[in-house]
Design a protein around this motif. Sequence first.
Motif, short mmCIF file in Angstrom:
data_model
loop_
_atom_site.label_atom_id
_atom_site.label_comp_id
_atom_site.label_asym_id
_atom_site.label_seq_id
_atom_site.Cartn_x
_atom_site.Cartn_y
_atom_site.Cartn_z
N ARG A 204 0.84 -1.21 0.00
CA ARG A 204 0.00 0.00 0.00
C ARG A 204 0.87 1.26 0.00
N GLN A 205 1.88 1.28 0.83
CA GLN A 205 2.77 2.43 0.88
C GLN A 205 3.62 2.54 -0.39
N LEU A 206 3.97 1.40 -0.95
CA LEU A 206 4.75 1.40 -2.20
C LEU A 206 3.93 2.01 -3.34
N VAL A 207 2.65 1.69 -3.40
CA VAL A 207 1.77 2.27 -4.42
C VAL A 207 1.75 3.79 -4.29
N LEU A 208 1.61 4.29 -3.07
CA LEU A 208 1.59 5.74 -2.87
C LEU A 208 2.91 6.37 -3.31
N ALA A 209 4.01 5.69 -3.02
CA ALA A 209 5.32 6.21 -3.42
C ALA A 209 5.46 6.24 -4.93
N LYS A 210 4.94 5.22 -5.61
CA LYS A 210 5.04 5.17 -7.08
C LYS A 210 4.17 6.25 -7.72
N ARG A 211 3.04 6.52 -7.11
CA ARG A 211 2.19 7.61 -7.64
C ARG A 211 2.91 8.95 -7.52
N ALA A 212 3.58 9.16 -6.39
CA ALA A 212 4.25 10.43 -6.14
C ALA A 212 5.52 10.58 -6.99
N ALA A 213 6.24 9.48 -7.18
CA ALA A 213 7.51 9.55 -7.93
C ALA A 213 7.70 8.26 -8.71
N PRO A 214 7.07 8.15 -9.89
CA PRO A 214 7.15 6.91 -10.67
C PRO A 214 8.59 6.58 -11.07
N THR A 215 8.88 5.28 -11.11
CA THR A 215 10.18 4.79 -11.59
C THR A 215 9.91 3.81 -12.73
N ASP A 216 10.96 3.18 -13.22
CA ASP A 216 10.82 2.29 -14.38
C ASP A 216 10.51 0.88 -13.92
N ASP A 217 9.22 0.63 -13.61
CA ASP A 217 8.80 -0.68 -13.13
C ASP A 217 7.32 -0.86 -13.39
N LEU A 218 6.84 -2.08 -13.17
CA LEU A 218 5.46 -2.43 -13.49
C LEU A 218 4.46 -1.64 -12.65
N LEU A 219 4.72 -1.53 -11.35
CA LEU A 219 3.77 -0.84 -10.48
C LEU A 219 3.65 0.64 -10.86
N SER A 220 4.77 1.28 -11.16
CA SER A 220 4.73 2.68 -11.61
C SER A 220 3.95 2.80 -12.90
N ASP A 221 4.18 1.86 -13.79
CA ASP A 221 3.46 1.86 -15.08
C ASP A 221 1.96 1.79 -14.85
N LEU A 222 1.53 0.95 -13.90
CA LEU A 222 0.10 0.78 -13.66
C LEU A 222 -0.54 2.01 -12.99
N THR A 223 0.27 2.86 -12.37
CA THR A 223 -0.32 4.06 -11.76
C THR A 223 -0.87 5.02 -12.80
N SER A 224 -0.48 4.83 -14.07
CA SER A 224 -1.01 5.69 -15.15
C SER A 224 -2.35 5.19 -15.67
N SER A 225 -2.81 4.04 -15.15
CA SER A 225 -4.11 3.49 -15.56
C SER A 225 -5.20 4.08 -14.68
N ASP A 226 -6.43 3.55 -14.84
CA ASP A 226 -7.54 4.04 -14.03
C ASP A 226 -7.72 3.25 -12.73
N LEU A 227 -6.74 2.42 -12.39
CA LEU A 227 -6.83 1.63 -11.17
C LEU A 227 -6.70 2.52 -9.93
#
Length: 407
Positions: A204-227
């Motif tokens: 859960r905290q990792l998702v929030l971190a990826k939304r705030a500062a995306p990196t080159d990985d799958l979870l960051s990529d998915l933050t650009s979707s409507d999930l």
Amino acid sequence: MAPESTTTPSPGVAGLPLARPAGCPFDPPAELARIRERHPLVRMTYPDGHEGWLVTGHALARAALADQRVSSRYELTHYPMPGLEGIELPPAPVGDLTGIDPPGHTRYRKLLNARFTNRRMRLLTERVQQVTAEYLDAMDRNGPEVDLVAVYAHPIPAVMICELLGVPYADRESFQGYTATTASVDAAPEERGAAHEALQEYVRQLVLAKRAAPTDDLLSDLTSSDLTDEELTGLGSILLAAGLITTANMLALGAFALLRNPAQLAALRADPAIADRVVEELMRYLSIAHTVVRAALADIELDGHLIKAGETLTISLHAANRDPERFADPDTLDLNRDPTGHMAFGHGIHQCLGQQLARVEMRVGFPALFTRFPTLRLAVPPEDVPLYPTHQGIYGVHRLPVTWDQG
């Protein structure tokens, strides 16, 4: 009008057979073969008293798993394993695509399929080779007696899924500790529960971190979707389990099976290029994700039997993958076999999403291990190797003590 049964039902069974043959840790319960020989679809009484069905034949298992009228929703099914009698299963958590049906499942799967292409997974081969070599070096330094699960089978898929999801390097040790505890047979239930909660909170905290500062990985990529954040947390947790627990158990149990079949192991050592076929045959032979549970959404005719709406089907994948109607001499590990059509990764819309990554890790992992350590052997009698309880959904080796000659 509902279809009528055209076949006299075979005698039912009182529960799912779980006891594996003594001295045969790689074989399914022998009773499953006897049931399959009698009829590949039989009535089965579940621990809570529900009268459902057991599928043991390859063709019928494929048909059931491909039928859109068969649901994977947890809350519609009756659990075939003992221990949950009288407990209604809750719906799947948000983001858990394994326990939902279309259209929700389709939405998740479409997003993930675009990111789990065969080509993208094959491109990870070089990195898998690097990670594998690092752990083989560590084995060499710490040997000649080690637990193969702890030093090889678990960490390789753990590193790969961490990199895929973008888990920071500094967090990986604690992250792997959570995952190891959730799968441990030594940990108390409350310990496993606490580790699961800690892992969920971490994702859960990792998702929030990826939304705030995306990196080159799958979870960051998915933050650009409507999930939503909740959906991303659920999906991330499922990907962790699918990308780690199953592959770790396959690497360990597969190594155990090869060590117990010296002629087959000799074939792999003689020609590491057969790794593709080795992986597929080991998947068929071991079928570690051995049981799938589904519920009929409507009346269905299957092999002349009427499956009524609301009835649960338990599909035994390890029985189906040992079906002599599909595979000749199915109880033999044969690396010369073409095991095309095995269902160790499931079948239908819920077929394992990460199967190509798992294949890459095993295609690299098995030949690399036995090439680097040509004298690798068990350090304990085979009957002393601790295995997972048969009532768990994933089968495997808890610890695999091995040794080798240092030269």
